[in-house]
Design a protein around this motif. Structure first.
Motif, PDB file in Angstrom:
ATOM      1  N   TYR A 216      14.270  27.067  46.300  1.00  0.00           N
ATOM      2  CA  TYR A 216      14.350  28.029  47.392  1.00  0.00           C
ATOM      3  C   TYR A 216      13.394  29.173  47.068  1.00  0.00           C
ATOM      4  O   TYR A 216      13.426  29.713  45.952  1.00  0.00           O
ATOM      5  N   THR A 217      12.558  29.571  48.027  1.00  0.00           N
ATOM      6  CA  THR A 217      11.602  30.625  47.732  1.00  0.00           C
ATOM      7  C   THR A 217      11.119  31.315  49.002  1.00  0.00           C
ATOM      8  O   THR A 217      11.210  30.755  50.106  1.00  0.00           O
ATOM      9  N   HIS A 226      12.688  25.157  50.278  1.00  0.00           N
ATOM     10  CA  HIS A 226      13.567  25.697  51.314  1.00  0.00           C
ATOM     11  C   HIS A 226      13.403  27.210  51.365  1.00  0.00           C
ATOM     12  O   HIS A 226      13.057  27.852  50.371  1.00  0.00           O
ATOM     13  N   ASN A 227      13.688  27.780  52.535  1.00  0.00           N
ATOM     14  CA  ASN A 227      13.629  29.230  52.671  1.00  0.00           C
ATOM     15  C   ASN A 227      14.674  29.888  51.781  1.00  0.00           C
ATOM     16  O   ASN A 227      15.804  29.401  51.646  1.00  0.00           O
ATOM     17  N   LEU A 228      14.298  30.998  51.183  1.00  0.00           N
ATOM     18  CA  LEU A 228      15.201  31.706  50.280  1.00  0.00           C
ATOM     19  C   LEU A 228      16.366  32.310  51.056  1.00  0.00           C
ATOM     20  O   LEU A 228      16.155  33.036  52.030  1.00  0.00           O
ATOM     21  N   LEU A 235      23.378  30.781  49.838  1.00  0.00           N
ATOM     22  CA  LEU A 235      23.036  29.674  48.939  1.00  0.00           C
ATOM     23  C   LEU A 235      24.232  28.760  48.732  1.00  0.00           C
ATOM     24  O   LEU A 235      24.112  27.534  48.838  1.00  0.00           O
ATOM     25  N   SER A 238      24.970  26.180  51.264  1.00  0.00           N
ATOM     26  CA  SER A 238      24.000  25.112  51.491  1.00  0.00           C
ATOM     27  C   SER A 238      24.009  24.058  50.396  1.00  0.00           C
ATOM     28  O   SER A 238      23.363  23.020  50.539  1.00  0.00           O
ATOM     29  N   LEU A 247      15.771  29.508  42.344  1.00  0.00           N
ATOM     30  CA  LEU A 247      15.553  30.533  43.355  1.00  0.00           C
ATOM     31  C   LEU A 247      14.379  31.381  42.891  1.00  0.00           C
ATOM     32  O   LEU A 247      14.463  32.049  41.856  1.00  0.00           O
TER      33      LEU A 247
END
Length: 322
Positions: A216-217, A226-228, A235, A238, A247
């Motif tokens: 995630y970033t 994936h979008n942070l 989080l 998900s 992350l």
């Protein structure tokens, strides 16, 4: 959430490097408890290497070409649009998402550059709005340090080197003149956005990230990410059976580059609410098996202790060391 979850929090810019601007005392009790539970392993690396370790695997240019379906057989390198202003002894620049470039706007800028350099055969194509791919008919030999490592400032020591250094410097200068007062930039100025008035060219960069790790970033450099989430709750909602999660949050890079201690401290205090306290609770409840906090200075490896380490005195986080 799996009880054996290993969560790695990668935070470039976590430590404050400016001695002339003192970081005020930060009320971060949860972070300080996490630090008390940790073992610190120093390992100083550059910011660009930190990005390469976690955000992509293999050739960045190869993955960029696949993403935009580029079938060019020419030579390629990376172009980063920047907004630069002249200081006393150096140029200061903005890059990345702070520029506010849209995909359509990036394509419009690339069309302008491609028309200008048509005779030379240079082709600009946006991979992300703030990261572009350049292809040329012939190999161009040059080296420049990664923009990620320049911390928002370009001085006289960061000139191109190599057989084609003069060509690279010439193109940088000509494109800067081309975009001065260009209608695209006038439109940006009218919207209160910084002008795109420079480019930083870099050779390909090989990443060593593990593609099997869930990433995630908020960084444009990543592929297959994936979008942070905004906070730990986002989080946790998900995740299902993942055991390794990274992350990567680059939110601190801009205020650190600009020496903006107010924004730096505001972000850390917001993280106390959104991340540090929920992460501490998750460790206490055995929802997380291990938490690593990684930055350019090293890594904190954190586990819930069997007994509170009351004998270990940890200084409150000051921004100067982990």
């Amino acid at each position: 959430m799996p009880a054996d979850l290993h969560l790695t929090l990668v935070l470039p810019g976590l430590l404050w490097p400016h001695q002339e601007a003192i970081v005020p005392k930060l009320p971060l009790p949860a972070l300080n408890t996490l630090r008390q539970w940790s073992k610190y392993f120093p390992q100083t690396i550059s910011r660009s290497l930190l990005y390469r370790q976690y955000l992509w695997q293999g050739s960045w240019l190869q993955q960029a070409g696949q993403q935009i379906n580029s079938d060019s057989n020419g030579y390629g390198f990376i172009a980063t649009p920047i907004s630069q202003t002249a200081g006393m002894h150096q140029l200061q620049y903005l890059d990345g998402k702070v520029l506010g470039l849209t995909t359509e706007e990036a394509k419009a800028f690339c069309d302008v550059l491609n028309a200008w350099l048509q005779a030379d055969g240079w082709q600009f194509r946006p991979v992300k709005p703030d990261l572009w791919l350049v292809t040329t008919p012939q190999t161009i030999e040059f080296t420049l340090p990664p923009l990620l490592d320049l911390s928002g400032r370009i001085d006289g020591t960061t000139k191109p080197a190599g057989a084609d250094a003069t060509l690279i410097l010439q193109q940088q200068t000509e494109l800067q003149m081309l975009l001065y007062q260009h209608p695209l930039n006038l439109q940006r100025n009218a919207r209160g956005l910084p002008a795109i008035n420079g480019f930083w060219f870099e050779q390909d960069s090989a990443g060593t990230a593990n593609n099997k790790t869930l990433l995630y970033t908020n960084s444009s450099w990543a592929f297959h990410a994936h979008n942070l989430p905004e906070n730990y709750t986002g989080l946790a909602d998900s995740l299902s059976s993942q055991q390794e999660v990274v992350l990567f949050n680059e939110e601190l890079c801009l205020p650190v580059n600009q020496g903006d201690v107010y924004t730096y401290t505001q972000i850390l205090q917001q993280w106390e609410q959104d991340w540090w306290q929920p992460l501490l609770t998750a460790l206490q409840n055995r929802q997380i098996h291990r938490l690593d906090i990684r930055c350019e200075a090293g890594v904190l490896k954190i586990r819930k202790p069997w007994l509170p380490p009351f004998w270990r005195k940890t200084k409150p986080f000051s921004g100067l060391s982990l």
